[in-house]
Design a protein around this motif. Structure first.
Motif, PDB file in Angstrom:
ATOM      1  N   ALA A 121       0.850  -1.195   0.000  1.00  0.00           N
ATOM      2  CA  ALA A 121       0.000   0.000   0.000  1.00  0.00           C
ATOM      3  C   ALA A 121       0.880   1.239   0.000  1.00  0.00           C
ATOM      4  CB  ALA A 121      -0.920   0.012   1.221  1.00  0.00           C
ATOM      5  N   ALA A 155       0.014   4.212  -8.097  1.00  0.00           N
ATOM      6  CA  ALA A 155      -0.870   3.341  -7.302  1.00  0.00           C
ATOM      7  C   ALA A 155      -1.942   2.742  -8.192  1.00  0.00           C
ATOM      8  CB  ALA A 155      -1.502   4.131  -6.157  1.00  0.00           C
ATOM      9  N   VAL A 156      -2.543   3.576  -9.049  1.00  0.00           N
ATOM     10  CA  VAL A 156      -3.594   3.105  -9.949  1.00  0.00           C
ATOM     11  C   VAL A 156      -3.038   2.117 -10.967  1.00  0.00           C
ATOM     12  CG1 VAL A 156      -5.243   3.810 -11.721  1.00  0.00           C
ATOM     13  CG2 VAL A 156      -4.988   5.186  -9.648  1.00  0.00           C
ATOM     14  N   LEU A 160      -2.821  -0.705  -6.446  1.00  0.00           N
ATOM     15  CA  LEU A 160      -2.493  -0.730  -5.023  1.00  0.00           C
ATOM     16  C   LEU A 160      -3.421   0.175  -4.227  1.00  0.00           C
ATOM     17  CD1 LEU A 160       1.397  -0.379  -5.273  1.00  0.00           C
ATOM     18  CD2 LEU A 160       0.037  -2.478  -5.248  1.00  0.00           C
ATOM     19  N   PRO A 161      -3.758  -0.193  -2.993  1.00  0.00           N
ATOM     20  CA  PRO A 161      -4.528   0.711  -2.135  1.00  0.00           C
ATOM     21  C   PRO A 161      -3.707   1.943  -1.786  1.00  0.00           C
ATOM     22  CG  PRO A 161      -3.730  -1.161  -0.874  1.00  0.00           C
ATOM     23  CD  PRO A 161      -3.422  -1.452  -2.311  1.00  0.00           C
ATOM     24  N   LEU A 162      -4.405   3.046  -1.555  1.00  0.00           N
ATOM     25  CA  LEU A 162      -3.738   4.322  -1.313  1.00  0.00           C
ATOM     26  C   LEU A 162      -4.300   4.980  -0.061  1.00  0.00           C
ATOM     27  CD1 LEU A 162      -1.765   6.469  -2.673  1.00  0.00           C
ATOM     28  CD2 LEU A 162      -3.858   7.514  -3.572  1.00  0.00           C
ATOM     29  N   HIS A 202      -9.254  -4.095   3.007  1.00  0.00           N
ATOM     30  CA  HIS A 202      -8.843  -4.181   1.604  1.00  0.00           C
ATOM     31  C   HIS A 202      -8.562  -5.605   1.164  1.00  0.00           C
ATOM     32  CE1 HIS A 202      -7.546  -2.368  -2.142  1.00  0.00           C
ATOM     33  NE2 HIS A 202      -6.557  -3.239  -2.168  1.00  0.00           N
ATOM     34  N   ARG A 208      -6.781  -3.709  -7.205  1.00  0.00           N
ATOM     35  CA  ARG A 208      -7.472  -2.475  -7.566  1.00  0.00           C
ATOM     36  C   ARG A 208      -7.180  -1.399  -6.536  1.00  0.00           C
ATOM     37  NH1 ARG A 208     -12.730  -1.658  -5.242  1.00  0.00           N
ATOM     38  NH2 ARG A 208     -13.225  -3.234  -3.676  1.00  0.00           N
ATOM     39  N   THR A 209      -7.192  -0.167  -6.977  1.00  0.00           N
ATOM     40  CA  THR A 209      -6.879   0.953  -6.107  1.00  0.00           C
ATOM     41  C   THR A 209      -8.123   1.427  -5.375  1.00  0.00           C
ATOM     42  OG1 THR A 209      -5.089   1.674  -7.552  1.00  0.00           O
ATOM     43  CG2 THR A 209      -5.949   3.292  -5.995  1.00  0.00           C
TER      44      THR A 209
END
Length: 212
Positions: A121, A155-156, A160-162, A202, A208-209
């Motif tokens: 993340a 991230a997108v 990745l999660p942000l 998550h 997916r972001t």
């Protein structure tokens, strides 16, 4: 059992700025379910390129990686702009060059981290620091907008999660009285809770972001 690794700079390694309180790593440990672990590899003062040295110390049982880095790079760039005497066109060109360099460095760093094959993340760089110098504050805000764009894009692209620290650390009390660009215990608590929320909510397997 999860073993969370914190990589980056003083956003995670903020013990020196909360002498009468708990740093982010301890606050995070208090937020985690029994049996889960958290290890601090982030180093106060480190820049993007120094993440390579941090991941060399990654524990074998590491399960998740959280990265908060880039603020020191941004402050360095902002300082250069403050001292610059270039004309407007040359200044804009210098800013574009800085953004390209930041993007390239962050991309190389992220590639190295993702090669570890651990759920990862990212964090944006917060931009509400109550800096004393209004010129520096304006430049930092402007530069950070560009650099955060680089982080969000990557991230997108990687799914990745942000964690958006710009939204999370939104009060003056979230910043240390020792250094206004570091998180206080209040800010650290918010950051720790955000990390714990990502771990709980998550689904990293979906690639997916989601912004937290």
């Amino acid at each position: 059992m999860a073993h969370i690794i914190l990589l980056g700079d003083s956003i995670f390694d903020n013990a020196a700025y909360v002498p009468d309180g708990l740093p982010v790593i301890d606050l995070l440990k208090n937020c985690l379910p029994k049996g889960d672990q958290a290890t601090l590899l982030a180093v106060d003062g480190d820049s993007i390129q120094e993440i390579d040295f941090q991941i060399q110390r990654l524990p074998r049982d590491a399960s998740h990686v959280f990265i908060s880095v880039g603020g020191n790079d941004a402050l360095q760039y902002a300082s250069i702009l403050v001292q610059s005497t270039q004309s407007s066109p040359k200044m804009l060109d210098a800013i574009a060059t800085m953004k390209a360099e930041f993007y390239r460095n962050y991309q190389q760093m992220l590639k190295a981290v993702l090669s570890l094959d651990k759920p990862t993340a990212l964090c944006t760089i917060y931009d509400q620091c109550p800096l004393l110098d209004p010129v520096m504050r304006l430049l930092a805000f402007t530069v950070l907008s560009m650099f955060n764009d680089c982080i969000i894009r990557q991230a997108v692209q990687a799914g990745l999660p942000l964690i958006d620290l710009r939204v999370i650390c939104d009060e003056v009390t979230d910043y240390s009285t020792i250094s206004p660009v570091e998180p206080s215990m209040s800010g650290g608590q918010k950051i720790a809770r955000a990390i714990a929320t990502v771990m709980t909510e998550h689904n990293f397997s979906e690639r997916r972001t989601v912004v937290y």
